[in-house]
Design a protein around this motif. Structure first.
Motif, short mmCIF file in Angstrom:
data_model
loop_
_atom_site.label_atom_id
_atom_site.label_comp_id
_atom_site.label_asym_id
_atom_site.label_seq_id
_atom_site.Cartn_x
_atom_site.Cartn_y
_atom_site.Cartn_z
N LYS A 132 11.17 2.60 -3.40
CA LYS A 132 11.42 3.86 -2.53
C LYS A 132 10.70 5.30 -3.02
CE LYS A 132 15.66 2.92 -0.01
NZ LYS A 132 17.01 3.32 0.30
N GLU A 133 10.85 5.36 -4.32
CA GLU A 133 9.97 6.51 -4.92
C GLU A 133 8.61 6.29 -4.82
OE1 GLU A 133 10.36 8.68 -9.36
OE2 GLU A 133 10.43 6.62 -9.51
N GLU A 134 8.10 5.11 -5.08
CA GLU A 134 6.71 4.94 -5.01
C GLU A 134 6.45 5.34 -3.53
OE1 GLU A 134 3.45 1.15 -4.74
OE2 GLU A 134 5.42 0.96 -5.71
N GLU A 135 6.92 4.84 -2.31
CA GLU A 135 6.86 5.10 -1.10
C GLU A 135 6.63 6.64 -0.86
OE1 GLU A 135 8.48 4.10 3.35
OE2 GLU A 135 9.15 3.01 1.44
N ARG A 136 7.71 7.15 -1.25
CA ARG A 136 7.83 9.01 -1.07
C ARG A 136 6.67 9.47 -1.74
NH1 ARG A 136 12.83 8.78 -3.55
NH2 ARG A 136 14.54 7.82 -1.98
N LEU A 137 6.26 8.99 -2.93
CA LEU A 137 5.16 9.74 -3.86
C LEU A 137 3.92 9.47 -3.05
CD1 LEU A 137 5.44 8.67 -7.38
CD2 LEU A 137 5.49 11.01 -6.57
N ILE A 138 3.59 8.47 -2.50
CA ILE A 138 2.45 8.14 -1.78
C ILE A 138 2.34 8.92 -0.46
CG2 ILE A 138 1.06 6.33 -0.72
CD1 ILE A 138 1.92 4.42 -3.15
N LYS A 155 -3.40 14.00 -1.77
CA LYS A 155 -4.37 13.72 -2.40
C LYS A 155 -4.53 12.28 -2.36
CE LYS A 155 -3.43 15.74 -6.42
NZ LYS A 155 -3.65 16.05 -7.68
N PRO A 156 -5.62 11.76 -2.35
CA PRO A 156 -5.67 10.14 -2.60
C PRO A 156 -4.76 9.69 -3.82
CG PRO A 156 -7.99 11.11 -2.38
CD PRO A 156 -6.95 12.15 -2.42
N VAL A 157 -4.71 8.23 -3.74
CA VAL A 157 -3.66 8.07 -4.68
C VAL A 157 -4.27 6.76 -5.51
CG1 VAL A 157 -1.35 6.94 -5.54
CG2 VAL A 157 -1.51 8.64 -3.84
N VAL A 158 -4.39 6.72 -6.75
CA VAL A 158 -4.65 5.40 -7.31
C VAL A 158 -3.41 4.84 -8.24
CG1 VAL A 158 -6.29 4.60 -9.22
CG2 VAL A 158 -6.98 6.07 -7.54
N LYS A 159 -2.87 3.69 -8.05
CA LYS A 159 -1.88 3.33 -8.93
C LYS A 159 -2.22 2.01 -9.88
CE LYS A 159 1.25 -0.02 -7.38
NZ LYS A 159 2.21 -0.77 -6.75
N LEU A 160 -1.67 1.93 -11.04
CA LEU A 160 -1.98 1.00 -11.98
C LEU A 160 -0.65 0.33 -12.42
CD1 LEU A 160 -3.51 -0.99 -13.79
CD2 LEU A 160 -3.15 0.89 -15.55
N GLN A 189 -4.56 9.01 2.26
CA GLN A 189 -3.60 9.47 3.47
C GLN A 189 -2.59 8.52 3.78
OE1 GLN A 189 -6.63 10.01 6.77
NE2 GLN A 189 -7.78 11.40 5.46
N GLY A 190 -1.88 8.37 2.70
CA GLY A 190 -0.54 7.43 2.67
C GLY A 190 -0.69 6.16 2.99
N ARG A 191 -2.10 5.43 3.30
CA ARG A 191 -2.36 4.05 3.46
C ARG A 191 -2.98 3.47 2.51
NH1 ARG A 191 -6.28 1.36 5.73
NH2 ARG A 191 -7.67 3.31 6.04
N LYS A 192 -2.54 2.15 2.10
CA LYS A 192 -3.16 1.52 1.30
C LYS A 192 -4.67 0.94 1.70
CE LYS A 192 -2.18 -2.35 -1.82
NZ LYS A 192 -1.11 -3.46 -2.38
N LEU A 193 -5.67 1.01 0.83
CA LEU A 193 -7.04 0.71 1.39
C LEU A 193 -7.39 -0.54 0.51
CD1 LEU A 193 -8.26 4.43 0.96
CD2 LEU A 193 -7.56 3.34 3.05
N ALA A 194 -7.25 -0.64 -0.78
CA ALA A 194 -7.72 -1.83 -1.34
C ALA A 194 -6.73 -1.97 -2.72
CB ALA A 194 -9.29 -1.59 -1.72
N GLU A 195 -6.88 -3.04 -3.15
CA GLU A 195 -6.43 -3.52 -4.42
C GLU A 195 -7.09 -4.33 -5.42
OE1 GLU A 195 -3.26 -7.25 -3.56
OE2 GLU A 195 -2.54 -5.25 -3.87
N VAL A 196 -7.23 -4.30 -6.56
CA VAL A 196 -7.94 -5.18 -7.35
C VAL A 196 -7.05 -5.59 -8.27
CG1 VAL A 196 -9.76 -5.19 -9.08
CG2 VAL A 196 -10.07 -3.52 -7.37
N CYS A 197 -6.68 -7.30 -8.14
CA CYS A 197 -5.71 -7.93 -9.22
C CYS A 197 -6.62 -8.51 -10.20
CB CYS A 197 -5.12 -9.04 -8.29
SG CYS A 197 -3.91 -10.09 -9.23
N THR A 212 -10.21 14.83 2.28
CA THR A 212 -9.82 15.97 3.26
C THR A 212 -8.45 15.42 4.24
OG1 THR A 212 -11.66 14.92 4.60
CG2 THR A 212 -11.96 16.62 3.25
N PRO A 213 -7.88 16.27 4.91
CA PRO A 213 -6.86 15.71 5.85
C PRO A 213 -7.40 14.89 6.93
CG PRO A 213 -6.81 18.40 5.50
CD PRO A 213 -8.00 17.77 4.92
#
Length: 314
Positions: free
Chosen positions: A148-154, A159-164, A220-228, A262-263
């Motif tokens: 839930k914390e992750e969802e709220r942060l994103i 700004k865009p988000v990068v998560k490791l 903008q709150g949406r997952k664009l890509a992931e690198v496993c 940008t928004p």
């Protein structure tokens, strides 16, 4: 009654009353309490406290200066009364606990300068210098503690988000010889990117997820890509987990999320230029209305491999 007591503005002298000037003899008052009206805030204290130090207050209450009083006998001082209680405490004890915020310390120092209390001025100046020497962190990295914390942060990030996501303990097999080094390289790259783009991208860490090492990219709150970065190696006798370090791919996806600073929603031509084209064989009539910005690129680096990268002797 001991100490100073602020009685509130309800007891302020009636408006329109003309204050009268007069002198005070410290010897005649002794240790009796005097009443002070400092900018509408009312205080009780003794002449002994007010004349302990060689300040303007000592000049006022030792008969060297005229003081103004109202018809009720309150001595009027035309200054802000917010910090006057702190002034009195310093006169009593020669020390006080300073406010935490710089602006409050500056306001207190201004009052101390007006009353010519040099010791308190020096304390405030030293505290301001200490706070000036404290540097704010260049960037802060949130560590996720729950989904839930992750969802709220994103969702709340502008700004865009990068998560490791990295969690070495998630492995149920043994690691290949280079996996630990590659895991550290992924963490080091994350730190370098967070320092480089901290003003433009929000970087977050996840140590509770199910993967061993995985990068996720959001705009903008949406997952664009992931690198496993995790793959399975089929060794001769047993399976092993291998952690990869796809540096170029991670750099590319990090730069791609900058399109979402940008928004506004980026136009499809930009998204198409940074997205992998879909196979024409997978298109159908139902896919004609598919929008490129709803696609999530999932890149799995050598998910299954028969290559055994263990060094000789391992």
């Amino acid at each position: 009654m001991s100490g100073d007591t602020c009685l509130g503005s309800a007891l302020c002298p009636a408006t329109g009353h003309k204050p009268k000037a007069g002198g005070l003899k410290g010897s005649s008052l002794g240790n009796k309490y005097v009443r002070l009206n400092v900018g509408g805030s009312l205080y009780y204290t003794t002449v002994q406290v007010l004349t302990r130090h060689d300040t303007m207050l000592k000049a006022m209450f030792s008969g060297r200066m005229e003081v103004l009083t109202d018809k009720e006998g309150w001595i009027l001082i035309d200054r802000c009364g917010k910090h006057f209680g702190t002034i009195l405490n310093y006169l009593r004890d020669d020390t006080i606990a300073l406010p935490k915020h710089r602006q409050e310390i500056k306001a207190l120092m201004a009052e101390a300068k007006y009353y010519l209390i040099q010791g308190l001025v020096d304390m405030c100046q030293a505290a301001l210098q200490d706070k000036k020497d404290l540097y704010e962190p260049v960037c802060s990295i949130p560590i996720i503690t729950s989904p839930k914390e992750e969802e709220r942060l994103i969702e709340s990030s502008m700004k865009p988000v990068v998560k490791l996501l990295y969690n070495r303990s998630n492995n149920k097999y043994s690691y290949t010889s280079n996996s630990d080094d590659n895991l550290l390289k992924n963490i080091e790259l994350f730190d370098k990117l967070s320092l480089r783009f901290n003003g433009r991208v929000l970087f977050i860490k996840d140590v509770i997820g199910d993967e061993i090492c995985c990068w996720s990219f959001y705009g903008q709150g949406r997952k664009l890509a992931e690198v496993c970065c995790t793959s399975i190696v089929y060794a001769t006798e047993k399976k092993q987990t291998k952690v990869e370090f796809p540096e170029a791919r991670i750099y590319e996806e990090t730069l791609n999320v900058l399109l979402y600073e940008t928004p506004r929603v980026p136009d499809n031509s930009l998204l198409e230029a940074t997205s992998r084209s879909r196979s024409q064989a997978s298109h159908s009539e139902d896919d004609e209305g598919f929008e490129l910005r709803d696609r999530v690129r999932r890149i799995h680096v050598k998910r299954y491999s028969t290559y055994d990268d263990r060094q000789l002797g391992h």
